[in-house]
Design a protein around this motif. Structure first.
Motif, PDB file in Angstrom:
ATOM      1  N   ILE A 155      -4.476  -9.326  -0.713  1.00  0.00           N
ATOM      2  CA  ILE A 155      -3.762  -9.772   0.488  1.00  0.00           C
ATOM      3  C   ILE A 155      -4.426 -11.045   1.010  1.00  0.00           C
ATOM      4  CG2 ILE A 155      -3.155  -9.215   2.883  1.00  0.00           C
ATOM      5  CD1 ILE A 155      -3.329  -6.226   2.067  1.00  0.00           C
ATOM      6  N   MET A 156      -3.634 -12.051   1.290  1.00  0.00           N
ATOM      7  CA  MET A 156      -4.111 -13.255   1.967  1.00  0.00           C
ATOM      8  C   MET A 156      -3.379 -13.363   3.289  1.00  0.00           C
ATOM      9  SD  MET A 156      -3.548 -16.575   3.034  1.00  0.00           S
ATOM     10  CE  MET A 156      -2.031 -17.043   2.204  1.00  0.00           C
ATOM     11  N   ALA A 157      -4.080 -13.714   4.352  1.00  0.00           N
ATOM     12  CA  ALA A 157      -3.427 -13.814   5.663  1.00  0.00           C
ATOM     13  C   ALA A 157      -3.878 -15.060   6.404  1.00  0.00           C
ATOM     14  CB  ALA A 157      -3.724 -12.572   6.499  1.00  0.00           C
ATOM     15  N   ARG A 158      -2.909 -15.725   7.011  1.00  0.00           N
ATOM     16  CA  ARG A 158      -3.139 -16.898   7.876  1.00  0.00           C
ATOM     17  C   ARG A 158      -2.606 -16.507   9.253  1.00  0.00           C
ATOM     18  NH1 ARG A 158      -3.266 -22.746   7.653  1.00  0.00           N
ATOM     19  NH2 ARG A 158      -1.946 -23.693   9.253  1.00  0.00           N
ATOM     20  N   VAL A 159      -3.533 -16.250  10.188  1.00  0.00           N
ATOM     21  CA  VAL A 159      -3.150 -15.630  11.453  1.00  0.00           C
ATOM     22  C   VAL A 159      -3.783 -16.372  12.636  1.00  0.00           C
ATOM     23  CG1 VAL A 159      -2.852 -13.364  10.393  1.00  0.00           C
ATOM     24  CG2 VAL A 159      -5.088 -14.001  11.303  1.00  0.00           C
ATOM     25  N   PHE A 160      -3.362 -15.996  13.827  1.00  0.00           N
ATOM     26  CA  PHE A 160      -3.964 -16.557  15.037  1.00  0.00           C
ATOM     27  C   PHE A 160      -5.253 -15.810  15.379  1.00  0.00           C
ATOM     28  CE2 PHE A 160       0.380 -18.122  15.541  1.00  0.00           C
ATOM     29  CZ  PHE A 160       0.174 -19.407  16.033  1.00  0.00           C
ATOM     30  N   ALA A 161      -5.148 -14.583  15.832  1.00  0.00           N
ATOM     31  CA  ALA A 161      -6.305 -13.826  16.307  1.00  0.00           C
ATOM     32  C   ALA A 161      -7.222 -13.418  15.155  1.00  0.00           C
ATOM     33  CB  ALA A 161      -5.835 -12.579  17.055  1.00  0.00           C
ATOM     34  N   HIS A 162      -8.506 -13.661  15.313  1.00  0.00           N
ATOM     35  CA  HIS A 162      -9.464 -13.305  14.272  1.00  0.00           C
ATOM     36  C   HIS A 162      -9.531 -11.792  14.077  1.00  0.00           C
ATOM     37  CE1 HIS A 162     -12.667 -14.393  11.544  1.00  0.00           C
ATOM     38  NE2 HIS A 162     -13.420 -13.420  12.046  1.00  0.00           N
ATOM     39  N   GLN A 163      -9.283 -11.056  15.140  1.00  0.00           N
ATOM     40  CA  GLN A 163      -9.310  -9.592  15.028  1.00  0.00           C
ATOM     41  C   GLN A 163      -8.293  -9.100  14.006  1.00  0.00           C
ATOM     42  OE1 GLN A 163     -11.558  -7.528  16.761  1.00  0.00           O
ATOM     43  NE2 GLN A 163     -10.837  -6.064  15.234  1.00  0.00           N
ATOM     44  N   ASP A 164      -7.183  -9.822  13.839  1.00  0.00           N
ATOM     45  CA  ASP A 164      -6.165  -9.396  12.876  1.00  0.00           C
ATOM     46  C   ASP A 164      -6.708  -9.388  11.450  1.00  0.00           C
ATOM     47  OD1 ASP A 164      -4.269  -8.977  14.815  1.00  0.00           O
ATOM     48  OD2 ASP A 164      -3.257 -10.904  14.552  1.00  0.00           O
ATOM     49  N   ILE A 165      -7.474 -10.420  11.093  1.00  0.00           N
ATOM     50  CA  ILE A 165      -8.007 -10.460   9.724  1.00  0.00           C
ATOM     51  C   ILE A 165      -9.063  -9.384   9.543  1.00  0.00           C
ATOM     52  CG2 ILE A 165      -9.949 -12.093   9.949  1.00  0.00           C
ATOM     53  CD1 ILE A 165      -7.292 -12.315   7.216  1.00  0.00           C
ATOM     54  N   LEU A 166      -9.826  -9.102  10.610  1.00  0.00           N
ATOM     55  CA  LEU A 166     -10.832  -8.044  10.541  1.00  0.00           C
ATOM     56  C   LEU A 166     -10.182  -6.676  10.384  1.00  0.00           C
ATOM     57  CD1 LEU A 166     -13.298  -9.216  13.344  1.00  0.00           C
ATOM     58  CD2 LEU A 166     -13.463  -9.627  10.885  1.00  0.00           C
ATOM     59  N   ASP A 167      -9.072  -6.469  11.104  1.00  0.00           N
ATOM     60  CA  ASP A 167      -8.370  -5.195  11.001  1.00  0.00           C
ATOM     61  C   ASP A 167      -7.714  -5.020   9.629  1.00  0.00           C
ATOM     62  OD1 ASP A 167      -9.125  -4.481  13.544  1.00  0.00           O
ATOM     63  OD2 ASP A 167      -7.240  -5.081  14.492  1.00  0.00           O
ATOM     64  N   LEU A 168      -7.151  -6.099   9.104  1.00  0.00           N
ATOM     65  CA  LEU A 168      -6.577  -6.026   7.758  1.00  0.00           C
ATOM     66  C   LEU A 168      -7.644  -5.604   6.748  1.00  0.00           C
ATOM     67  CD1 LEU A 168      -4.287  -9.199   7.584  1.00  0.00           C
ATOM     68  CD2 LEU A 168      -3.529  -6.832   7.321  1.00  0.00           C
ATOM     69  N   ALA A 169      -8.812  -6.244   6.848  1.00  0.00           N
ATOM     70  CA  ALA A 169      -9.892  -5.932   5.911  1.00  0.00           C
ATOM     71  C   ALA A 169     -10.414  -4.514   6.094  1.00  0.00           C
ATOM     72  CB  ALA A 169     -11.027  -6.935   6.082  1.00  0.00           C
ATOM     73  N   LYS A 170     -10.410  -4.046   7.340  1.00  0.00           N
ATOM     74  CA  LYS A 170     -10.917  -2.693   7.624  1.00  0.00           C
ATOM     75  C   LYS A 170     -10.036  -1.622   6.991  1.00  0.00           C
ATOM     76  CE  LYS A 170     -11.990   0.459  11.449  1.00  0.00           C
ATOM     77  NZ  LYS A 170     -12.081   0.614  12.923  1.00  0.00           N
ATOM     78  N   TYR A 171      -8.737  -1.804   7.046  1.00  0.00           N
ATOM     79  CA  TYR A 171      -7.823  -0.745   6.612  1.00  0.00           C
ATOM     80  C   TYR A 171      -7.248  -0.949   5.210  1.00  0.00           C
ATOM     81  CZ  TYR A 171      -8.050   1.064  11.350  1.00  0.00           C
ATOM     82  OH  TYR A 171      -8.503   1.597  12.529  1.00  0.00           O
ATOM     83  N   ALA A 172      -7.345  -2.176   4.669  1.00  0.00           N
ATOM     84  CA  ALA A 172      -6.827  -2.416   3.324  1.00  0.00           C
ATOM     85  C   ALA A 172      -7.742  -1.790   2.285  1.00  0.00           C
ATOM     86  CB  ALA A 172      -6.710  -3.912   3.070  1.00  0.00           C
ATOM     87  N   THR A 173      -7.156  -1.413   1.168  1.00  0.00           N
ATOM     88  CA  THR A 173      -7.942  -0.896   0.045  1.00  0.00           C
ATOM     89  C   THR A 173      -7.936  -1.882  -1.114  1.00  0.00           C
ATOM     90  OG1 THR A 173      -6.002   0.344  -0.710  1.00  0.00           O
ATOM     91  CG2 THR A 173      -7.608   1.520   0.661  1.00  0.00           C
ATOM     92  N   VAL A 174      -7.447  -3.097  -0.861  1.00  0.00           N
ATOM     93  CA  VAL A 174      -7.509  -4.200  -1.823  1.00  0.00           C
ATOM     94  C   VAL A 174      -8.206  -5.366  -1.116  1.00  0.00           C
ATOM     95  CG1 VAL A 174      -5.416  -3.456  -3.022  1.00  0.00           C
ATOM     96  CG2 VAL A 174      -5.245  -5.133  -1.154  1.00  0.00           C
ATOM     97  N   PRO A 175      -8.682  -6.357  -1.864  1.00  0.00           N
ATOM     98  CA  PRO A 175      -9.368  -7.494  -1.240  1.00  0.00           C
ATOM     99  C   PRO A 175      -8.467  -8.258  -0.274  1.00  0.00           C
ATOM    100  CG  PRO A 175      -9.820  -7.435  -3.592  1.00  0.00           C
ATOM    101  CD  PRO A 175      -8.742  -6.426  -3.342  1.00  0.00           C
ATOM    102  N   VAL A 176      -9.075  -8.708   0.823  1.00  0.00           N
ATOM    103  CA  VAL A 176      -8.386  -9.507   1.832  1.00  0.00           C
ATOM    104  C   VAL A 176      -9.055 -10.872   1.914  1.00  0.00           C
ATOM    105  CG1 VAL A 176      -7.846  -9.730   4.290  1.00  0.00           C
ATOM    106  CG2 VAL A 176      -7.651  -7.499   3.158  1.00  0.00           C
ATOM    107  N   ILE A 177      -8.242 -11.939   1.901  1.00  0.00           N
ATOM    108  CA  ILE A 177      -8.744 -13.309   1.997  1.00  0.00           C
ATOM    109  C   ILE A 177      -8.289 -13.913   3.321  1.00  0.00           C
ATOM    110  CG2 ILE A 177      -8.607 -15.640   1.047  1.00  0.00           C
ATOM    111  CD1 ILE A 177      -8.410 -14.457  -1.708  1.00  0.00           C
ATOM    112  N   ASN A 178      -9.212 -14.516   4.012  1.00  0.00           N
ATOM    113  CA  ASN A 178      -8.930 -15.210   5.268  1.00  0.00           C
ATOM    114  C   ASN A 178      -8.367 -16.598   4.961  1.00  0.00           C
ATOM    115  OD1 ASN A 178      -8.992 -16.565   7.714  1.00  0.00           O
ATOM    116  ND2 ASN A 178     -11.123 -16.084   8.190  1.00  0.00           N
TER     117      ASN A 178
END
Length: 359
Positions: A155-178
């Motif tokens: 998953i790659m995400a381009r978002v406003f709030a930094h908390q969103d990328i942290l939450d994605l990484a916390k709950y995803a079971t695949v790699p997350v890229i900021n």
């Protein structure tokens, strides 16, 4: 491009990065210029609001990695770039893999570079725009992360709030890229480092002078300076300095020489790179007129580049407002490397994706 808004910052609950805590990051007393130059190795630390799952790698902050890992990714970027430039299309490590790309803000470079790079290496990327998910509004971020993890390999995400990328990484079971947040933009600085290696011959030990707003680009430079030794200077108007806790963290790392100043002419002397970004990013356009007044004297023009010296290159993360933070003359000059820099977004990100997928 940079995108930071003081009212968009949020508290990172339970994070091991206290410099991400919510506060008004704009109007404050200017930070004194303090320099450190000794070197120390720092090891990879956990990311996001919870420890990464065993075997899972994310790419959220540059200081999540040690020096050797960063340099290995940059070496891999050069290797794969050379292969693609040769016309060889047999290297397809992402064959049969899919990537979800979440965008809560517009993008050209981020979308095209990730989608093209993932495709060239054999994968299939899926674009999810602001209206496709409405993450946090139509559906909770934790649910998005867990659903997409069951469909995709990354998953790659381009978002406003930094908390969103942290939450994605916390709950995803695949790699997350900021792919960018209001706090930082690590993929951009990886591309910048790659470009410097190609044009200067090295990244370590260089002098990088950023002129403009102390935004997410600056935060990423500071986090890189916590890992790789170089001289980083941020020249910005009073009240527009970068996050004080991020500056403090970079200085405490003892890896690089860090300076925050309000004098761009003094700052650029002896620079290897003079770097600029828009003065008003997404979410700040209502401040554009005010910022143009405040930032007078911080435009990168021919005179400022002359002060920097003949060896200085000009870099910009784009898009640029020509005639505002930088003149057209500087963007088009022979020492401008903004377009090789833009191309290297794809090559640096390819290396990041190869790393997080263990390829």
């Amino acid at each position: 491009m940079a995108a930071i808004s003081c009212h968009c910052y949020c508290t990172v609950r339970g994070s091991d990065k206290p410099y991400l805590s919510g506060q008004n990051l704009r109007r404050r007393t200017p930070l004194p210029a303090v320099s450190v130059s000794f070197r120390r190795r720092i090891s990879c630390i956990a990311t996001s609001a919870a420890p990464q799952k065993v075997g899972q790698k994310n790419f959220l902050h540059l200081d999540d990695f040690d020096k050797d890992t960063i340099l290995k990714m940059l070496d891999r970027a050069l290797e794969v770039k050379s292969l693609l430039k040769s016309g060889d299309r047999t290297f397809r490590p992402f064959e049969g893999k899919t990537m979800s790309m979440i965008f809560t803000k517009p993008s050209m470079r981020t979308r095209v570079s990730f989608e093209t790079g993932f495709t060239l290496l054999g994968g299939h990327a899926i674009y999810l725009g602001p209206d496709d998910i409405q993450m946090g509004k139509r559906e909770e971020t934790r649910d998005v992360a867990r659903v997409l993890s069951r469909y995709n390999d990354i998953i790659m995400a381009r978002v406003f709030a930094h908390q969103d990328i942290l939450d994605l990484a916390k709950y995803a079971t695949v790699p997350v890229i900021n792919g960018l947040t209001d706090y930082n933009h690590p993929c951009q600085i990886m591309a910048d480092a790659l470009t410097m290696i190609e044009h200067i011959g090295r990244f370590e030990g260089t002098k990088v002078v950023y002129v403009g707003d102390g935004n997410n680009i600056v935060h990423s430079w500071l986090l890189m300076a916590s890992v790789i030794p170089f001289h980083f200077v941020c020249a910005c108007p009073k009240g527009f300095e970068p996050d004080a806790k991020t500056v403090e963290k970079a200085r405490k790392a003892g890896i690089s020489k860090i300076e925050i100043t309000n004098d761009p002419k003094e700052a650029v002397k002896g620079a290897d790179v003079v770097y600029s970004d828009v003065w008003a990013s997404m979410g700040q356009k209502e401040e554009a007129a005010h910022r143009r007044e405040v930032f007078k004297g911080f435009q990168v023009d021919h005179n400022l580049m002359n002060i920097a010296g003949s060896k200085a290159f000009f870099m910009h993360c784009l898009p640029a407002e020509r005639g505002v933070e930088v003149t057209d003359e500087v963007v088009e000059a022979s020492n401008s490397i903004v377009f090789p820099q833009a191309e290297n977004r794809m090559h640096a990100q390819n290396a990041v994706m190869l790393h997080v997928l263990g390829k």
